[in-house]
Design a protein around this motif. Structure first.
Motif, mmCIF file in Angstrom:
data_model
loop_
_atom_site.group_PDB
_atom_site.id
_atom_site.type_symbol
_atom_site.label_atom_id
_atom_site.label_comp_id
_atom_site.label_asym_id
_atom_site.label_seq_id
_atom_site.Cartn_x
_atom_site.Cartn_y
_atom_site.Cartn_z
ATOM 1 N N ALA A 211 -79.770 -74.976 -24.184
ATOM 2 C CA ALA A 211 -80.510 -73.904 -23.367
ATOM 3 C C ALA A 211 -79.647 -72.604 -22.919
ATOM 4 O O ALA A 211 -80.352 -71.400 -23.466
ATOM 5 C CB ALA A 211 -81.131 -74.312 -21.980
ATOM 6 N N TYR A 212 -78.176 -72.137 -23.452
ATOM 7 C CA TYR A 212 -77.258 -71.575 -23.341
ATOM 8 C C TYR A 212 -78.144 -70.604 -24.613
ATOM 9 O O TYR A 212 -77.978 -69.563 -24.146
ATOM 10 C CB TYR A 212 -76.120 -71.214 -22.498
ATOM 11 C CG TYR A 212 -76.073 -71.821 -21.163
ATOM 12 C CD1 TYR A 212 -76.897 -72.335 -20.607
ATOM 13 C CD2 TYR A 212 -74.854 -71.938 -20.963
ATOM 14 C CE1 TYR A 212 -76.384 -72.203 -18.676
ATOM 15 C CE2 TYR A 212 -74.129 -72.473 -19.131
ATOM 16 C CZ TYR A 212 -74.954 -72.819 -18.468
ATOM 17 O OH TYR A 212 -75.539 -73.112 -17.271
ATOM 18 N N ARG A 213 -77.630 -71.434 -25.479
ATOM 19 C CA ARG A 213 -77.793 -70.427 -26.118
ATOM 20 C C ARG A 213 -79.398 -69.882 -26.848
ATOM 21 O O ARG A 213 -79.463 -68.524 -27.594
ATOM 22 C CB ARG A 213 -77.435 -71.506 -27.959
ATOM 23 C CG ARG A 213 -75.946 -72.285 -27.426
ATOM 24 C CD ARG A 213 -75.395 -73.456 -29.150
ATOM 25 N NE ARG A 213 -76.496 -73.876 -29.402
ATOM 26 C CZ ARG A 213 -76.076 -75.424 -29.156
ATOM 27 N NH1 ARG A 213 -75.338 -75.667 -28.453
ATOM 28 N NH2 ARG A 213 -77.031 -76.059 -29.668
ATOM 29 N N ALA A 214 -80.164 -70.910 -27.017
ATOM 30 C CA ALA A 214 -81.293 -70.222 -27.076
ATOM 31 C C ALA A 214 -81.292 -69.020 -25.577
ATOM 32 O O ALA A 214 -81.985 -68.023 -26.665
ATOM 33 C CB ALA A 214 -82.591 -71.056 -26.226
ATOM 34 N N GLU A 215 -81.215 -68.626 -25.262
ATOM 35 C CA GLU A 215 -81.043 -67.633 -23.999
ATOM 36 C C GLU A 215 -80.399 -66.555 -24.872
ATOM 37 O O GLU A 215 -80.680 -65.764 -24.583
ATOM 38 C CB GLU A 215 -80.799 -67.871 -22.221
ATOM 39 C CG GLU A 215 -80.870 -66.484 -21.579
ATOM 40 C CD GLU A 215 -80.760 -67.155 -20.226
ATOM 41 O OE1 GLU A 215 -80.657 -66.168 -19.331
ATOM 42 O OE2 GLU A 215 -80.072 -68.205 -19.905
ATOM 43 N N ALA A 216 -79.341 -66.865 -25.182
ATOM 44 C CA ALA A 216 -78.096 -65.922 -25.506
ATOM 45 C C ALA A 216 -78.969 -65.226 -27.135
ATOM 46 O O ALA A 216 -78.753 -63.867 -27.023
ATOM 47 C CB ALA A 216 -76.938 -66.722 -25.520
ATOM 48 N N LEU A 217 -79.623 -65.886 -27.523
ATOM 49 C CA LEU A 217 -80.717 -65.938 -28.783
ATOM 50 C C LEU A 217 -81.385 -64.444 -28.811
ATOM 51 O O LEU A 217 -81.387 -63.608 -29.271
ATOM 52 C CB LEU A 217 -80.392 -66.763 -29.502
ATOM 53 C CG LEU A 217 -79.224 -67.865 -30.649
ATOM 54 C CD1 LEU A 217 -80.386 -68.855 -30.949
ATOM 55 C CD2 LEU A 217 -78.891 -66.750 -31.487
#
Length: 354
Positions: A211-217
């Motif tokens: 979820a962090y990676r998706a938000e950061a992308l």
């Protein structure tokens, strides 16, 4: 949990150990028995990583604070995660090697007996127990009181909630397996495909939440578009530290989500990670605010000339809680990154509705 420190005034300072914390030497003077690898501030504390004398091998991290009483207090963490607290005063006249019975308490907790060892005419060190409870007590406490020879010394524990975790992070950053520190120091460089799985597991200790990676992308793409950066390539972070990374010509950048840590600890941790991965001359520092609405900012610099690189960071509150850590860097001259960082910072404020 392993013991946390071994570098205060005995384990790091006992002559048989051959190490005296560089922070202390800088404050009090004395024979050089430790070399400074790098230094960084944590609030009002002066912290750093140190090696044994004439060796570049990491040995411990330590932080010191001065008090109006003339006493300097230190906390330190060794490479084996043993911990201790230390005290020094120029006016003391101690007998080296002598031990002193003391008692100490944090706030209203039950006093604990301990033994202080003089490792010089002005310095004593108190080894602390291998105890998560005691570590948290120091981290969350307001005041430390130390009773010795009929005297009671009081120390406000201002900033220990930040400095103790920062020392742990400093040790962790310096103990990364060989081959991962360069990626950790420059987390924007895409690792080779054949090594990506290994680097993902080693550099950060565990994979970042999806979820962090998706938000950061999503955030990185919106920021770069709003800032007018052209020709960029963006990808998930692949080293266990960043959530999204991007490149555009000689520029690179990253986004990391910090769900809990305060800005001071985020800054100290990032500096420690970058410094641990730098195998050349290292510099870091905070960047003064330019207006009342400015966000916490800092920079790290590794090496000089075409072989060096500079990274500018800023920290921004996240609506869902925690903070974003956003970095922009470049190899060679730092001016392109400085200008782009300003554009990205303004774009981030716009995209996040600040």
């Amino acid at each position: 949990m392993r013991r946390f420190m071994n570098c205060g005034f005995m384990s790091c300072g006992v002559m048989s150990c051959g190490v005296i914390c560089g922070v202390t030497l800088a404050l009090l003077g004395g024979p050089a028995a430790a070399d400074t690898l790098y230094e960084f501030p944590v609030g009002t504390w002066s912290a750093g990583a140190y090696s044994k004398q004439s060796s570049r091998q990491f040995n411990h991290c330590a932080a010191a604070a001065n008090y109006n009483s003339g006493i300097t207090m230190l906390f330190s963490v060794s490479r084996s995660y043993a911990w201790s607290m230390s005290f020094a005063n120029r006016s003391w006249r101690l007998t080296q090697g002598q031990t002193y019975d003391i008692a100490f308490t944090v706030d209203q907790a039950t006093p604990l007996r301990a033994r202080a060892i003089a490792i010089g005419p002005n310095q004593v060190e108190v080894p602390l127990a291998d105890s998560t409870e005691l570590f948290q007590r120091f981290r969350q406490g307001n005041q430390l009181r130390v009773a010795a020879a009929g005297q009671v010394f009081a120390f406000n524990l201002t900033g220990t909630s930040q400095v103790l975790p920062a020392l742990l992070r400093c040790v962790q950053a310096n103990l990364q397996p060989a081959g991962t520190t360069t990626v950790a120091a420059n987390p924007f460089a895409a690792p080779a495909p054949s090594n990506s799985a290994s680097q993902r597991s080693n550099a950060g200790g565990q994979e970042r939440p999806a979820a962090y990676r998706a938000e950061a992308l999503s955030l990185a793409a919106n920021i770069l578009g709003s800032a007018g950066i052209v020709g960029f390539q963006i990808a998930e972070g692949d080293n266990g530290f960043v959530d999204a990374a991007w490149r555009a010509n000689h520029l690179f950048g990253m986004v990391r989500i910090e769900p809990k840590e305060p800005p001071a600890l985020i800054s100290a941790g990032m500096i420690a990670v970058d410094a641990a991965g730098c195998r050349s001359r290292f510099a870091s520092g905070s960047i003064p605010a330019t207006d009342n609405n400015d966000v916490p900012r800092m920079f790290t610099k590794c090496g000089d000339g075409d072989q060096g690189y500079t990274v500018f960071y800023f920290i921004l509150p996240r609506k869902a809680g925690g903070h974003y850590l956003i970095g922009t860097g470049t190899s060679g001259t730092e001016e392109p990154a400085r200008q782009v960082e300003s554009d990205i910072r303004q774009a981030t404020l716009k995209v996040t509705g600040r």
